[in-house]
Design an enzyme around this catalytic site. Structure first.
Site, mmCIF file in Angstrom:
data_model
loop_
_atom_site.group_PDB
_atom_site.id
_atom_site.type_symbol
_atom_site.label_atom_id
_atom_site.label_comp_id
_atom_site.label_asym_id
_atom_site.label_seq_id
_atom_site.Cartn_x
_atom_site.Cartn_y
_atom_site.Cartn_z
ATOM 1 N N ASP A 267 3.089 37.423 17.322
ATOM 2 C CA ASP A 267 1.903 38.177 17.744
ATOM 3 C C ASP A 267 1.897 39.448 16.903
ATOM 4 O OD1 ASP A 267 -0.340 39.124 19.209
ATOM 5 O OD2 ASP A 267 1.006 40.269 20.510
ATOM 6 N N GLU B 253 -0.815 34.387 15.580
ATOM 7 C CA GLU B 253 -2.145 34.609 16.139
ATOM 8 C C GLU B 253 -3.083 35.140 15.059
ATOM 9 O OE1 GLU B 253 -4.207 36.931 19.894
ATOM 10 O OE2 GLU B 253 -2.032 36.692 19.865
ATOM 11 N N ASP C 143 3.594 41.601 24.262
ATOM 12 C CA ASP C 143 3.687 41.163 22.865
ATOM 13 C C ASP C 143 4.562 39.918 22.738
ATOM 14 O OD1 ASP C 143 2.158 43.336 21.533
ATOM 15 O OD2 ASP C 143 3.742 44.589 22.375
#
Length: 181
Positions: free
Chosen positions: A7, A67, A139
């Site tokens: 992430d 992501e 996160d």
């Protein structure tokens, strides 16, 4: 298959490592890589690159899932996030890993079954799916979520997500990468 989920973020980047054996997912590790917000941008990007490279060397994944960047209201923030993402991808590719990309919508559908899930819902479902003793940080949860997305055949979720309005009308939904009704 061992999957490293990322992430990306300029200040805090989450990572999560899963092992997939058949249909079973096992938690290996998760955490964050933090850069000092006071330092200049190139130094922060290097911290991120070095941190991702170290995580990949330590946990020896077979592939990585990251992501995708969403377009923010503030274009400057979007550009900075894109640079952080680029540093992360370079760190992964530098370790010889194939990199797969997923949107936040794909991640949420794979983990929660609902594309507009909030951060707390993602944390809760990641904790349950991986039998963790507590909630991971937001996160780390997103990083584990993108790894779960890839493990559950995330590459097909984009197609299914595009059909979501029609599927909802028919009483169907996507749950953990599968169409159920």
């Amino acid at each position: 298959m061992r999957i490293l989920g990322i992430d990306p973020g300029l200040r805090t980047t989450g990572f999560g490592v899963l092992e997939k054996h058949g249909n079973k997912l096992s938690y290996i590790a998760s955490g964050t890589i933090k850069s000092n917000g006071e330092t200049d941008l190139p130094a922060r990007l290097k911290t991120l690159f070095d941190g991702i490279s170290e995580v990949a060397r330590t946990y020896t994944p077979d592939c990585a899932a990251i992501e995708k960047v969403f377009v923010n209201v503030n274009p400057q923030s979007t550009l900075l996030l894109g640079q952080a993402r680029g540093a992360a991808i370079c760190g992964l590719v530098g370790q010889g890993l194939p990199v797969f990309e997923y949107t936040a919508l794909q991640l949420k559908v794979a983990v929660v079954g609902y594309g507009r899930a909030n951060k707390e819902q993602v944390q809760e479902m990641v904790m349950r799916l991986l039998s963790l003793p507590g909630r991971p940080s937001t996160d780390a949860a997103d990083a584990l979520g993108v790894a779960i997305c890839h493990a559950n055949g995330g590459d097909t979720l984009g197609t299914l997500s595009g059909l979501a309005p029609e599927l909802v009308r028919k009483g169907m939904r996507v749950r953990r990468g599968r169409l159920i009704g």
